[in-house]
Each structure stands twice: as C-alpha cells, then as structure tokens.
Design an enzyme around this catalytic site. Structure first.
Site, mmCIF file in Angstrom:
data_model
loop_
_atom_site.group_PDB
_atom_site.id
_atom_site.type_symbol
_atom_site.label_atom_id
_atom_site.label_comp_id
_atom_site.label_asym_id
_atom_site.label_seq_id
_atom_site.Cartn_x
_atom_site.Cartn_y
_atom_site.Cartn_z
ATOM 1 N N GLY A 12 0.837 -1.202 0.000
ATOM 2 C CA GLY A 12 0.000 0.000 0.000
ATOM 3 C C GLY A 12 0.870 1.250 0.000
ATOM 4 C CG ASP A 13 0.682 3.760 2.405
ATOM 5 O OD1 ASP A 13 -0.443 4.276 2.319
ATOM 6 O OD2 ASP A 13 1.054 3.077 3.374
ATOM 7 C CE LYS A 16 -3.320 1.611 -3.774
ATOM 8 N NZ LYS A 16 -2.231 1.515 -2.805
ATOM 9 C CB ALA A 39 -8.121 3.361 0.934
ATOM 10 N N GLY A 40 -6.260 5.690 2.023
ATOM 11 C CA GLY A 40 -6.068 7.138 2.038
ATOM 12 C C GLY A 40 -5.388 7.504 0.739
ATOM 13 C CG HIS A 41 -6.521 6.015 -2.649
ATOM 14 N ND1 HIS A 41 -7.365 5.232 -3.370
ATOM 15 C CD2 HIS A 41 -5.703 5.153 -1.985
ATOM 16 C CE1 HIS A 41 -7.080 3.954 -3.166
ATOM 17 N NE2 HIS A 41 -6.083 3.888 -2.320
ATOM 18 N NE ARG A 143 -22.602 -18.241 5.317
ATOM 19 C CZ ARG A 143 -22.530 -19.556 5.420
ATOM 20 N NH1 ARG A 143 -23.105 -20.312 4.524
ATOM 21 N NH2 ARG A 143 -21.907 -20.124 6.432
ATOM 22 C CD GLN A 224 -6.682 -1.277 1.660
ATOM 23 O OE1 GLN A 224 -7.467 -1.907 0.990
ATOM 24 N NE2 GLN A 224 -7.002 -0.108 2.173
ATOM 25 C CB THR A 299 -3.179 9.215 3.887
ATOM 26 O OG1 THR A 299 -2.076 9.002 3.034
ATOM 27 C CG2 THR A 299 -3.994 10.365 3.392
ATOM 28 N NE ARG A 305 2.569 5.782 4.371
ATOM 29 C CZ ARG A 305 2.248 6.736 3.502
ATOM 30 N NH1 ARG A 305 3.170 7.236 2.697
ATOM 31 N NH2 ARG A 305 1.019 7.199 3.439
HETATM 32 P P1 IMP Z 1 -6.888 -2.897 8.125
HETATM 33 O O1 IMP Z 1 -7.059 -2.912 6.654
HETATM 34 O O2 IMP Z 1 -7.281 -1.605 8.773
HETATM 35 O O3 IMP Z 1 -7.518 -4.093 8.789
HETATM 36 O O4 IMP Z 1 -5.315 -3.053 8.437
HETATM 37 C C1 IMP Z 1 -4.592 -4.237 8.149
HETATM 38 C C2 IMP Z 1 -3.183 -3.920 7.699
HETATM 39 O O5 IMP Z 1 -3.226 -3.259 6.449
HETATM 40 C C3 IMP Z 1 -2.409 -2.984 8.633
HETATM 41 O O6 IMP Z 1 -1.040 -3.336 8.582
HETATM 42 C C4 IMP Z 1 -2.613 -1.624 7.998
HETATM 43 O O7 IMP Z 1 -1.580 -0.727 8.339
HETATM 44 C C5 IMP Z 1 -2.572 -1.993 6.529
HETATM 45 N N1 IMP Z 1 -3.322 -1.064 5.678
HETATM 46 C C6 IMP Z 1 -4.647 -0.969 5.524
HETATM 47 N N2 IMP Z 1 -4.968 -0.012 4.638
HETATM 48 C C7 IMP Z 1 -3.806 0.488 4.211
HETATM 49 C C8 IMP Z 1 -3.475 1.498 3.249
HETATM 50 O O8 IMP Z 1 -4.336 2.099 2.605
HETATM 51 N N3 IMP Z 1 -2.160 1.745 3.073
HETATM 52 C C9 IMP Z 1 -1.192 1.066 3.734
HETATM 53 N N4 IMP Z 1 -1.450 0.110 4.631
HETATM 54 C C10 IMP Z 1 -2.746 -0.172 4.869
#
Ligand code: IMP
Length: 435
Positions: A12-13, A16, A39-41, A143, A224, A299, A305
């Site tokens: 992720g990050d 994108k 997500a943080g886009h 479900r 992600q 984000t 990070r």
């Molecule tokens: P969750 O998706 O919040 O359950 O997090 C699970 C794992 O995915 C953790 O390690 C988060 O830091 C990572 N993660 C979730 N979304 C992102 C993202 O958008 N960017 C980077 N890492 C993410």
C-alpha cells in the site's frame, strides 16, 4: 483500453491515487473494488490536496462516474462526511457517485471490535487502521453482514434490522469487556445515512457492463497493496480483502478476461505501515532518510511508515499474481540524493536461495535479502523530461524492469500532476520465466 485495472504492488501507499488521477483524465468510469475507509488516496492539484478514503479518486474529473463496488466495505457515516467535504471544495458530485447494492456496511460495532482485537493482541497486534475492516469482512463471510442494498428497505425494516444486529453484537462486546452500543442510537445513525445514500445504491454490475459494451473507458481502482492481500500477503499481517487483480473481478462483476491493461504501482523503494515482516526494511539512518525525504507518514492514521530498499523478488511475484502488463514507478525523486541505491535480487532462507516471495509469513520474517548496489544519480529528477532524466536513474529503471520482468511505462517524480514521465515502449523483455 476499455477496462484498465490499477493494483498496488507492495504494502500500500505506493502512490496509486496519483497514477489513478493521471489515468482518470481519459476515463468515463472509475470503480473501487475492495477495502473501505482504511485507504487514504492523496491527489495533489496545484495547491490543493485531496485525501480520498472511500470515494474513487476519479471524482475530480467532471465526466467521470464513480462507483463504489460490491467488494467494498463501506462506512456510511464516513462516506457522507467525505462526499460533503469534496462537495464543499467545489466538486460537483451530484449524480456522479453510485454505490453497489452488494457492498457491505461497516457499523459502529465493527470499529469497536477492530480496536478491541488490536488492543488484545500481544506485540502490538496487526497494526490495523482501526476502521472496522476485518470485523465487517468477517460478518460478510459469516453471512451476517448488512449490505448497501439494505439501505433501500423501508425505515421500519431497516431500523429493526440494524437494532437486531447491534443487540447480537452487544453480546460479543460485553464478553470482551467493551461497553455496549445503543441499538436505537445506531439504528437512527443508519437511518440518517439511508436518506442520503439510498438514492446512490443500485446494481452497479449492469451499469459497468453497459459502459464497457458502449466503448466507455473504465478504470478499476485498487486500494492497499498486493502484499496486504488476504490470500497473497503476509498473513495474518494483511488487510481483509482481495487487493490483487482477482479481487477486481469479484469486486466489480466485470469478467476477469475483460481487463485490457493491468497497471502495477510500485514505489522506487519499499514502505510498510503496521506490523508484519518486511525483508528489505532499513531500521537505521537509511530508513529514516527515506522516511523524511519521502514524507512517509500514513494518510489515514499519521503513523510513520517503515522504509527500505526496493524488493525485486516481491515485485516479480506480485507481477505474476496480478498479470501486470505495465508498471508505474512512483517517487523515484526520493532517491535523488543517495550516493548509491540497493535492490534486493534474491533471498537466503537458511542454506537456500529463494526467488519467490514466500507464502508463509514466518519464512518471510526469516529471509536474508541479497542486494545489488547501483550508483546513485545524485541529481534532481523533479521537473525532468525524458531527455534529461539522469542516465543512472534510467539505468536503475532498466535494471528494475529486468529483475521484475515487466516494463515500466510511467515514472512519477513528485506529488504534482505534472511530475510524470511516460517511457517509450522498448519491446518485450528477453526472459519472462526465471521463477
Ligand atoms: P486494516 O485494513 O485496517 O484491517 O489493516 C490491516 C493492515 O493493512 C495494517 O497493517 C494496515 O496498516 C494496513 N493497511 C490498511 N490499509 C492500508 C493502506 O491504505 N495503506 C497502507 N497500509 C494499509
């Protein structure tokens, strides 16, 4: 290319959103297919910075219709806040956001359960974003979820449905020592969301099929990254959705054979936020330098990070899993001041040399990365055109292509829209089957 898919190639990050924003200018539809408010886009337009969480990044282009696909888990209250924030900044979103009836909803008890399980796990847990993602996907798999289509029920029906789910989840919360939620209170919150969101809820599959059949350009936006994928990532240190190309088919209803281009986004180095193994992590000054120059802070959560060198073995594995046709390499400019740059070309695991990113996170944790060192270019690349990109930077790009066995087509050299180079296509790579 009628259907283009964008997938994150690392943890992720990868930047994108900038690539999606770049590609979206020629699109008619942008559809998110998995994940949710985790997500943080980030998209930078002049002095404006937009951080999208659930709304697809294509929203900044007026002709684009944005679809929240069925593979997502949507926090309805957060979605309304996000839509209002975007609208308040002058973006006309009226009629431009569609929500798949099949998407699941994240409810307040999912968030509480996510936080509780993070606090309970030894060693700092998974390091989730605490947005309720895993409990919402767990309810989907069990479900027992509430879907966006439920927002189109009558108010009385919806009130009853939500209250019943809250009562059931209160039993679990109680067992875990967390304060119960008010069933009536949560039901009211969802009814409020219903008023705003119900008109956007539809079966988005026929909409997408018709768009493709009518020759419209459709972009599928991954969130992600592939190494956080529930199946292919470093389980259990993963998110709970299918971030890889397969998830784009199930998460949109578009057929797998219909993806014409699969663009993998890779940062020119690696980062990871949250816990879990990271073979090329640099814990000392190099990692700190990458973090500061690359402004590597989350984000969504603001967390620093973890940073390290480019992992070509992981990248090659990811190219294979997704069938990546083109790579977009981001943040190359972050390496501008380094005297030398390292790339992981294989791993040692005990006495063995490993050329595939292992399936088991315990093996990933035990890997010893083997590096190749390339000379740095020690020149600023921001503002470069293809002709004045330093030769050593181009050598780095070409070496990554060889190691990863896929062409790099786009190179991003900064957050601004204009900081982007398109590389000429130089023919197929000679060897595509070393793994
Ligand atoms: P969750 O998706 O919040 O359950 O997090 C699970 C794992 O995915 C953790 O390690 C988060 O830091 C990572 N993660 C979730 N979304 C992102 C993202 O958008 N960017 C980077 N890492 C993410």
């Amino acid at each position: 290319m009628p259907v283009t898919l964008v997938v994150g190639g690392q943890w992720g990050d990868e930047g994108k959103a900038k690539i999606i924003d770049y590609l979206a200018r020629g699109m008619d539809v942008v559809v998110r297919y998995q994940g949710g408010a985790n997500a943080g886009h980030t998209v930078v337009v002049g002095n404006d910075r937009f951080a999208f969480r659930q709304v697809p990044s294509g929203i900044l282009y007026p002709r684009v219709t944005c679809v929240l696909g069925g593979g997502m888990v949507i926090d309805p209250t957060a979605l309304i806040e996000e839509i209002d924030e975007i609208a308040a900044r002058g973006v006309d979103i009226e009629g431009r956001v569609l929500v798949s009836a099949q998407a699941h909803l994240v409810l307040p008890y999912h968030v509480l359960l996510d936080c509780e399980s993070e606090d309970r796990r030894e060693g700092g847990g998974i390091g989730t974003t605490r947005k309720g993602i895993a409990p919402a996907y767990a309810d989907k798999a069990r479900r027992e979820g509430i879907r966006a289509s439920d927002l189109t029920r009558s108010p009385a029906d919806l009130r009853q449905l939500v209250a019943a789910h809250v009562k059931e989840n209160n039993k679990i919360l109680k067992l875990r020592g967390v304060k119960a939620l008010s069933p009536a209170g949560v039901a009211e919150q969802i009814l409020k969301a219903r008023r705003r969101l119900a008109p956007m809820v539809t079966d988005t599959r026929p909409f997408l099929w018709q768009a493709v059949a009518g020759g419209k350009q459709v972009l599928c936006e991954g969130a992600q990254g592939s190494l956080l994928d529930i199946d292919h990532g470093t389980y259990p240190f993963v998110t709970s959705s299918s971030c890889t190309a397969g998830g784009a088919a199930t998460g949109t209803g578009l057929p797998p054979a219909g993806f014409d281009a699969i663009v993998g986004i890779f940062k020119a180095y690696c980062t990871r936020v949250g816990n879990g193994p990271f073979p090329t992590e640099e814990k000392g000054t190099t990692g700190k330098r990458l973090r500061e120059i690359g402004r590597e802070y989350g984000t969504v959560t603001g967390r620093p990070r973890r940073c390290g060198w480019f992992d070509a073995v992981a990248a090659r594995t990811v190219v294979k899993i997704n069938g990546v046709t083109d790579i977009a390499l981001t943040k190359l400019d972050v390496l501008d001041t380094f005297e030398s740059v390292k790339v992981c070309t294989s791993y040692r695991l005990g006495k063995n040399t490993i050329n595939v990113f292992p399936a088991d996170a315990r093996d990933v944790a035990a890997l010893k990365p083997q590096y190749e060192t390339l000379p740095g270019w020690e020149q600023t690349t921001t503002g470069s055109t293809l002709d004045d990109l330093p030769k050593r930077a181009m050598d780095y790009i070409r070496r990554l292509e060889e190691l990863v066995e896929c062409r790099i087509h786009l190179v991003s050299l900064g957050p601004e829209r204009s900081a982007m180079l398109t590389l000429p296509r130089v023919g197929p790579l000679s060897s595509l089957s070393s793994v």
